[in-house]
Design an enzyme around this catalytic site. Structure first.
Site: not given
Ligand code: AMP
Length: 284
Positions: A37, A194
């Site tokens: 993130h 997460s």
């Molecule tokens: P989430 O909180 O899982 O909904 O993720 C929020 C944003 O962070 C989304 O656009 C995900 O694709 C991105 N994201 C989550 N994990 C990663 C990672 N390891 N590398 C790059 N982007 C990430």
């Protein structure tokens, strides 16, 4: 940095930024933030005058109640991280602030040109409808110039591109640019997520095999067909006790339909590691 919890506070801050002619970057998240993130937020801070980060575990994109209940939440820690990397505003509403009771159970169905019918869409019916419901609302409230999404959720990124660039809704988003950001991994290769917080130490070690196997398949792909590589990767991951592949599909990067060759291909995998569902992908 300010934490905002209502749509009114949010739109007042957005209006003030617009009056001052500032460019706005938006990073939608569900919190429990990690370096993945943070990479999106740092890019947004570098490319915009003001950055809004939303922290909202969106109930309408969960088709599994237990997954929603167990989703990690820690706003205080998230806010510390966001402040340290230069975000300006955190929007952290309750579900009731985001949605009316009717919207919470909305049966409205978006048209994604079939992008939602495969992989995650097939396994999690309604998931992308919920994603687009929350993301389109955030776009409407924040009116960003740029919005940042990770390639880790590749299908989600493809669907957001479709919504902003090709769907019936596209005119409502003006000149909004969707920025895809590369997957951030731990030193051992595991894609940051997460959901990794729910893995035991031994499961974390097992999970590192996923990227190791994906990466080695890029080399094997020089001498094998797409379907052979799909089978090899699936078998290699399933051979490790404690890991179970839900799907491994090598698809065209734009249409998400089964790839005929490796020229514009991405391999997307979902693996159960104990009770935790992990996703990852690799470009060929
Ligand atoms: P989430 O909180 O899982 O909904 O993720 C929020 C944003 O962070 C989304 O656009 C995900 O694709 C991105 N994201 C989550 N994990 C990663 C990672 N390891 N590398 C790059 N982007 C990430």
């Amino acid at each position: 940095m300010q934490i905002l919890s209502t749509k009114l506070e949010l739109t007042q801050q957005v209006a003030a930024c617009k009056r001052q002619g500032k460019t706005i970057g938006l990073v939608p998240t569900m919190g429990a933030l990690h370096e993945g993130h943070a990479s999106l937020v740092k890019k947004a801070v570098a490319e915009n005058d003001v950055v809004f980060v939303s922290v909202f575990v969106n109930p309408t994109q969960f088709n599994n109640k237990e997954d929603l209940a167990k989703y990690p939440r820690n706003l205080e820690r998230d806010a510390q991280l966001l402040e340290s990397i230069g975000a300006h505003f955190v929007f952290a509403p309750t579900p009731e602030e985001m949605y009316t009771a009717e919207e919470m159970n909305s049966t409205f169905v978006y048209d994604f040109e079939g992008l939602d019918k495969v992989m995650e869409g097939k396994m999690r019916p309604g998931h992308f409808n919920g994603v687009v419901q929350v993301v389109s609302r955030l776009f409407y409230l924040v009116q960003p110039d740029r919005a940042y999404f990770g390639e880790k959720d590749y299908q989600q990124l493809a669907i957001i591109h479709q919504m902003v660039e090709r769907s019936a809704l596209k005119d409502t988003f003006g000149d909004l640019k969707i920025i895809g950001c590369p997957i951030v991994r731990q030193a051992d290769g595991l894609a940051m997520s997460s959901r990794n917080e729910r893995l035991s130490e031994s499961e974390k070690k097992l999970a590192t095999n996923i990227y190791r196997i994906l990466k080695s398949s890029v080399e094997s792909a020089k001498n094998a067909s797409v379907r052979e590589i799909e089978q090899q990767v699936t078998d290699a991951i399933n051979a490790i006790e404690g890991l179970e592949v839900e799907y491994y599909e090598i698809v065209d990067k734009t249409t998400l339909l089964p790839a005929k060759d490796f020229s514009n291909a991405i391999g997307c995998v979902t693996v159960y590691c104990g009770p935790v569902r992990l996703i990852d992908n690799i470009m060929y």
